[in-house]
Design a protein around this motif. Structure first.
Motif, PDB file in Angstrom:
ATOM      1  N   PHE A   1       1.225   9.358  -5.817  1.00  0.00           N
ATOM      2  CA  PHE A   1       1.614  10.731  -5.523  1.00  0.00           C
ATOM      3  C   PHE A   1       2.749  11.196  -6.432  1.00  0.00           C
ATOM      4  O   PHE A   1       2.775  12.358  -6.851  1.00  0.00           O
ATOM      5  CB  PHE A   1       2.001  10.887  -4.054  1.00  0.00           C
ATOM      6  CG  PHE A   1       0.821  10.876  -3.137  1.00  0.00           C
ATOM      7  CD1 PHE A   1      -0.249  11.738  -3.325  1.00  0.00           C
ATOM      8  CD2 PHE A   1       0.783  10.007  -2.070  1.00  0.00           C
ATOM      9  CE1 PHE A   1      -1.340  11.731  -2.474  1.00  0.00           C
ATOM     10  CE2 PHE A   1      -0.306   9.988  -1.207  1.00  0.00           C
ATOM     11  CZ  PHE A   1      -1.362  10.852  -1.413  1.00  0.00           C
ATOM     12  N   SER A   2       3.684  10.311  -6.769  1.00  0.00           N
ATOM     13  CA  SER A   2       4.774  10.688  -7.659  1.00  0.00           C
ATOM     14  C   SER A   2       4.271  11.001  -9.061  1.00  0.00           C
ATOM     15  O   SER A   2       4.666  12.005  -9.668  1.00  0.00           O
ATOM     16  CB  SER A   2       5.815   9.571  -7.739  1.00  0.00           C
ATOM     17  OG  SER A   2       6.366   9.342  -6.471  1.00  0.00           O
TER      18      SER A   2
ATOM     19  N   LEU B   1       0.784   4.080  -2.905  1.00  0.00           N
ATOM     20  CA  LEU B   1       0.601   5.489  -2.571  1.00  0.00           C
ATOM     21  C   LEU B   1       1.764   6.334  -3.088  1.00  0.00           C
ATOM     22  O   LEU B   1       1.559   7.423  -3.631  1.00  0.00           O
ATOM     23  CB  LEU B   1       0.486   5.660  -1.057  1.00  0.00           C
ATOM     24  CG  LEU B   1      -0.878   5.366  -0.450  1.00  0.00           C
ATOM     25  CD1 LEU B   1      -0.793   5.476   1.065  1.00  0.00           C
ATOM     26  CD2 LEU B   1      -1.912   6.336  -0.980  1.00  0.00           C
ATOM     27  N   PHE B   2       2.969   5.838  -2.920  1.00  0.00           N
ATOM     28  CA  PHE B   2       4.139   6.563  -3.413  1.00  0.00           C
ATOM     29  C   PHE B   2       4.070   6.742  -4.922  1.00  0.00           C
ATOM     30  O   PHE B   2       4.348   7.829  -5.442  1.00  0.00           O
ATOM     31  CB  PHE B   2       5.416   5.818  -3.014  1.00  0.00           C
ATOM     32  CG  PHE B   2       6.662   6.422  -3.588  1.00  0.00           C
ATOM     33  CD1 PHE B   2       7.156   7.607  -3.079  1.00  0.00           C
ATOM     34  CD2 PHE B   2       7.318   5.802  -4.632  1.00  0.00           C
ATOM     35  CE1 PHE B   2       8.306   8.173  -3.610  1.00  0.00           C
ATOM     36  CE2 PHE B   2       8.460   6.356  -5.166  1.00  0.00           C
ATOM     37  CZ  PHE B   2       8.955   7.541  -4.648  1.00  0.00           C
ATOM     38  N   LEU B   3       3.695   5.702  -5.637  1.00  0.00           N
ATOM     39  CA  LEU B   3       3.606   5.802  -7.096  1.00  0.00           C
ATOM     40  C   LEU B   3       2.498   6.763  -7.522  1.00  0.00           C
ATOM     41  O   LEU B   3       2.688   7.568  -8.440  1.00  0.00           O
ATOM     42  CB  LEU B   3       3.374   4.417  -7.708  1.00  0.00           C
ATOM     43  CG  LEU B   3       4.562   3.467  -7.622  1.00  0.00           C
ATOM     44  CD1 LEU B   3       4.189   2.097  -8.143  1.00  0.00           C
ATOM     45  CD2 LEU B   3       5.741   4.033  -8.388  1.00  0.00           C
TER      46      LEU B   3
ATOM     47  N   SER C   1       0.826  -1.194   0.000  1.00  0.00           N
ATOM     48  CA  SER C   1       0.000   0.000   0.000  1.00  0.00           C
ATOM     49  C   SER C   1       0.873   1.261   0.000  1.00  0.00           C
ATOM     50  O   SER C   1       0.535   2.242  -0.668  1.00  0.00           O
ATOM     51  CB  SER C   1      -0.915   0.021   1.218  1.00  0.00           C
ATOM     52  OG  SER C   1      -1.832  -1.032   1.160  1.00  0.00           O
ATOM     53  N   TRP C   2       1.975   1.229   0.746  1.00  0.00           N
ATOM     54  CA  TRP C   2       2.888   2.366   0.728  1.00  0.00           C
ATOM     55  C   TRP C   2       3.484   2.561  -0.655  1.00  0.00           C
ATOM     56  O   TRP C   2       3.644   3.690  -1.127  1.00  0.00           O
ATOM     57  CB  TRP C   2       4.016   2.173   1.736  1.00  0.00           C
ATOM     58  CG  TRP C   2       3.576   2.328   3.153  1.00  0.00           C
ATOM     59  CD1 TRP C   2       3.465   1.342   4.083  1.00  0.00           C
ATOM     60  CD2 TRP C   2       3.172   3.534   3.797  1.00  0.00           C
ATOM     61  NE1 TRP C   2       3.020   1.867   5.272  1.00  0.00           N
ATOM     62  CE2 TRP C   2       2.827   3.213   5.132  1.00  0.00           C
ATOM     63  CE3 TRP C   2       3.061   4.859   3.385  1.00  0.00           C
ATOM     64  CZ2 TRP C   2       2.393   4.155   6.043  1.00  0.00           C
ATOM     65  CZ3 TRP C   2       2.625   5.806   4.298  1.00  0.00           C
ATOM     66  CH2 TRP C   2       2.297   5.451   5.605  1.00  0.00           C
ATOM     67  N   LEU C   3       3.795   1.466  -1.326  1.00  0.00           N
ATOM     68  CA  LEU C   3       4.361   1.550  -2.669  1.00  0.00           C
ATOM     69  C   LEU C   3       3.343   2.128  -3.653  1.00  0.00           C
ATOM     70  O   LEU C   3       3.679   2.993  -4.466  1.00  0.00           O
ATOM     71  CB  LEU C   3       4.824   0.165  -3.130  1.00  0.00           C
ATOM     72  CG  LEU C   3       5.485   0.105  -4.503  1.00  0.00           C
ATOM     73  CD1 LEU C   3       6.772   0.930  -4.491  1.00  0.00           C
ATOM     74  CD2 LEU C   3       5.770  -1.332  -4.881  1.00  0.00           C
TER      75      LEU C   3
END
Length: 54
Positions: free
Chosen positions: A16-17, A12-14, A8-10
């Motif tokens: 937002f990036s 979210l990071f993708l 989930s963090w990955l």
């Protein structure tokens, strides 16, 4: 309260990036600068001197 999974963090990071990059690219290419001729550029520099207030 359970922790978020690493996937989930990955994601979210993708997300937002990609959003940040898309926002910056759209802002960069949406603004078209005014094209001034060389004589207009010279005149604008001569007629507007820098007036420092301090």
């Amino acid at each position: 309260m359970p922790q978020m999974a690493p996937i989930s963090w990955l994601v979210l990071f993708l997300v937002f990036s990609v959003t940040l990059i898309l926002f910056n690219v759209l802002n960069y290419y949406c603004v078209l600068p005014k094209n001034l001729s060389t004589s207009e550029k010279k005149n604008s520099f001569l007629t507007s001197p820098l007036n420092w207030k301090w």
